[in-house]
Motif scaffolding. Structure first.
Motif, short mmCIF file in Angstrom:
data_model
loop_
_atom_site.label_atom_id
_atom_site.label_comp_id
_atom_site.label_asym_id
_atom_site.label_seq_id
_atom_site.Cartn_x
_atom_site.Cartn_y
_atom_site.Cartn_z
N PHE A 164 38.81 24.42 35.09
CA PHE A 164 37.51 24.94 34.67
C PHE A 164 36.88 25.78 35.78
N LEU A 165 36.92 25.31 37.01
CA LEU A 165 36.37 26.06 38.14
C LEU A 165 37.17 27.34 38.37
N GLY A 166 38.48 27.28 38.20
CA GLY A 166 39.31 28.47 38.35
C GLY A 166 38.96 29.53 37.33
N VAL A 167 38.73 29.11 36.09
CA VAL A 167 38.36 30.05 35.03
C VAL A 167 37.00 30.68 35.33
N MET A 177 33.95 35.56 37.18
CA MET A 177 32.93 36.12 38.06
C MET A 177 33.45 37.25 38.93
N LEU A 178 34.76 37.36 39.11
CA LEU A 178 35.32 38.38 40.00
C LEU A 178 34.94 39.82 39.63
N PRO A 179 35.01 40.23 38.35
CA PRO A 179 34.61 41.61 38.04
C PRO A 179 33.15 41.90 38.35
N VAL A 180 32.28 40.94 38.12
CA VAL A 180 30.85 41.12 38.40
C VAL A 180 30.63 41.27 39.91
N LEU A 181 31.27 40.41 40.67
CA LEU A 181 31.13 40.48 42.13
C LEU A 181 31.72 41.78 42.68
N TYR A 182 32.83 42.21 42.10
CA TYR A 182 33.44 43.47 42.53
C TYR A 182 32.50 44.64 42.30
N LYS A 183 31.91 44.75 41.12
CA LYS A 183 31.02 45.87 40.80
C LYS A 183 29.80 45.91 41.71
#
Length: 117
Positions: free
Chosen positions: A4-7, A12-18
């Motif tokens: 669950f934490l991995g998902v 969240m990775l795309p949001v943090l990247y942008k």
């Protein structure tokens, strides 16, 4: 629980990247001055833009950019921002709409004081 934490992290990775990864090919410009080849676009909010105005810039705050990007002529653009997150988000959005973003100019404001308003 670990899955669950991995998902959550993967989502969240795309949001943090942008927001936090700088856009390649854009450099900071020292002077926010207009010339005939480049258009200045001020994406700061209304309060920041009024406290530290750039008279030759087209002012469209980032939240309004999606519906008002057609008001910007199709020239090379220099974006006027107040911080790194606003820089990254606005440059990505302008590139998405087909604009050539040459660079950015960071106009940081002093701390707000009611006496200065």
């Amino acid at each position: 629980m670990v899955i669950f934490l991995g998902v959550i992290i993967l989502l969240m990775l795309p949001v943090l990247y942008k927001r936090y990864v700088p856009v390649a090919g854009t450099e900071e410009v020292n002077e926010c001055t207009k010339n005939e080849n480049v258009l200045l676009v001020d994406v700061r909010d209304f309060h920041e833009a009024n406290r530290n105005p750039v008279s030759s810039a087209v002012h469209i705050p980032l939240p309004y950019l999606a519906r008002q990007h057609r008001e910007i002529s199709k020239k090379a653009v220099i974006v006027i921002v107040s911080d790194k997150v606003l820089r990254n988000l606005s440059i990505r959005q302008l590139k998405k709409y087909g604009f050539e973003v040459k660079g950015y100019c960071c106009k940081k404001n002093a701390a707000y004081s009611p006496l200065s308003a």
